[in-house]
Design an enzyme around this catalytic site. Sequence first.
Site, PDB file in Angstrom:
ATOM      1  N   HIS A  69       2.096   1.853  -3.144  1.00 30.77           N
ATOM      2  CA  HIS A  69       1.203   2.743  -3.876  1.00 30.77           C
ATOM      3  C   HIS A  69       1.730   4.172  -3.857  1.00 30.77           C
ATOM      4  CE1 HIS A  69      -2.444  -0.190  -3.211  1.00 30.77           C
ATOM      5  NE2 HIS A  69      -1.429  -0.737  -3.866  1.00 30.77           N
ATOM      6  N   ASP A 104       0.867  -1.181   0.000  1.00 28.93           N
ATOM      7  CA  ASP A 104       0.000   0.000   0.000  1.00 28.93           C
ATOM      8  C   ASP A 104       0.902   1.229   0.000  1.00 28.93           C
ATOM      9  OD1 ASP A 104      -2.284   1.856   0.555  1.00 28.93           O
ATOM     10  OD2 ASP A 104      -3.343  -0.019   0.900  1.00 28.93           O
TER      11      ASP A 104
END
Length: 399
Positions: free
Chosen positions: A245, A222
């Site tokens: 991310h 993430d």
Amino acid sequence: MTFGKAAFLSFSLFGASWAGPSRTLQARAVCTPKAGGSSSIDDVPAIVKSISACGDGGTIVFPEDSTYYLNSVLDLAGCSGCELQVEGLLKFASDTDYWNGRTAMINVKNIDGLTIRSLTGSGVIDGNGQNAYDRFAEDSSYDRPTPLYITGGGDIKVSNFRLKNAPNVFVSVKGGTTNAVFSDMRLDATSKSENLPKNTDGFDIGESTYVTISGTTVSNNDDCVAFKPGCNYLTVTDITCTGSHGLSVGSLGKSSDDIVQNVRVEGATMISSTKAAGIKTYPSGGDHGLSTVTNVTWKDITIQNCDYAIQIQSCYGEDEEYCETNPGDAVFSGIAFEGFSGTTSSKYDPVTGNLNCGEDGKCDVSVVDYSVKAPSGGAAENLTVTTYKNRCLCQARSV
């Protein structure tokens, strides 16, 4: 004569009784918790006992080659001006029923002057998240804890150890925390099953001021560092992120007015990430609030096989039809992407960046010294971004 003797005697007595300030500093109290030696024994009570004895300005030592099993929440209340010296292994229990709904694994609430570090670099805090990854894959409502959860307080220093396999976000900073420094950290989450370690943000930096992250590596699934609502005066330098991310603002504006301001990222290497740097804001309408992002800079960012180098999403969390009716109204001021280089993945080739600003907002965004390449082409030109209705106004293409 009698008066003179009395005066001399009085002076002599005063001089004999007076002592100057001591030049000897008091040694810090040092405690080493007694480990139970078995995963069935919770070592948290022993650690809390050590904090009670040495927490006021002292040091709690977890020796090298030692293992402590933490089967419950470790609350650091009472650790004021103290140091946790982690040279061994602190391993949390994997009991998903116990951890369900608990916010923190190590709870740091309104504590001033806390240091958590390893002098040798051998220290490990293991979130033991595999069972959480598997359970979350079956039940997305499963509520997972954060290994290091900091709310309020200040003058916090965390450095030079490994934090592995967090069930959720690795480190959260919020609640008005001020002056927190994270340096020379190693964060990594790896699943042994087909279930990915989802939502394992490296750092979530929320309501806080003067937080610094430096010399750190993050491998996760993430955001590497997420700049959350209330983040103010955050500096990130010399960071390497793999599989993430990105170094990302947001998401903002889901159900309230949110602000992120005064953030600087300089010197990052981004590897195999969905994006290297970006902003995520919800559009207008419904229960969504206004998103404001001010004075945020990413500088000297190296791209290695990332899908996008830069991305702004002003229609986050809604579909295109919704955003046609409710174009984004986020306010972006003083946003700069500077000195980006390297090569993206082939996913969006030849596009290397996607910047989407909503029609009803403000889009003061600049992209300079941008030489990112797609696998099939050359470097893109420098770009300047303005607003356009809910579309990708400006795509950084290889030319």
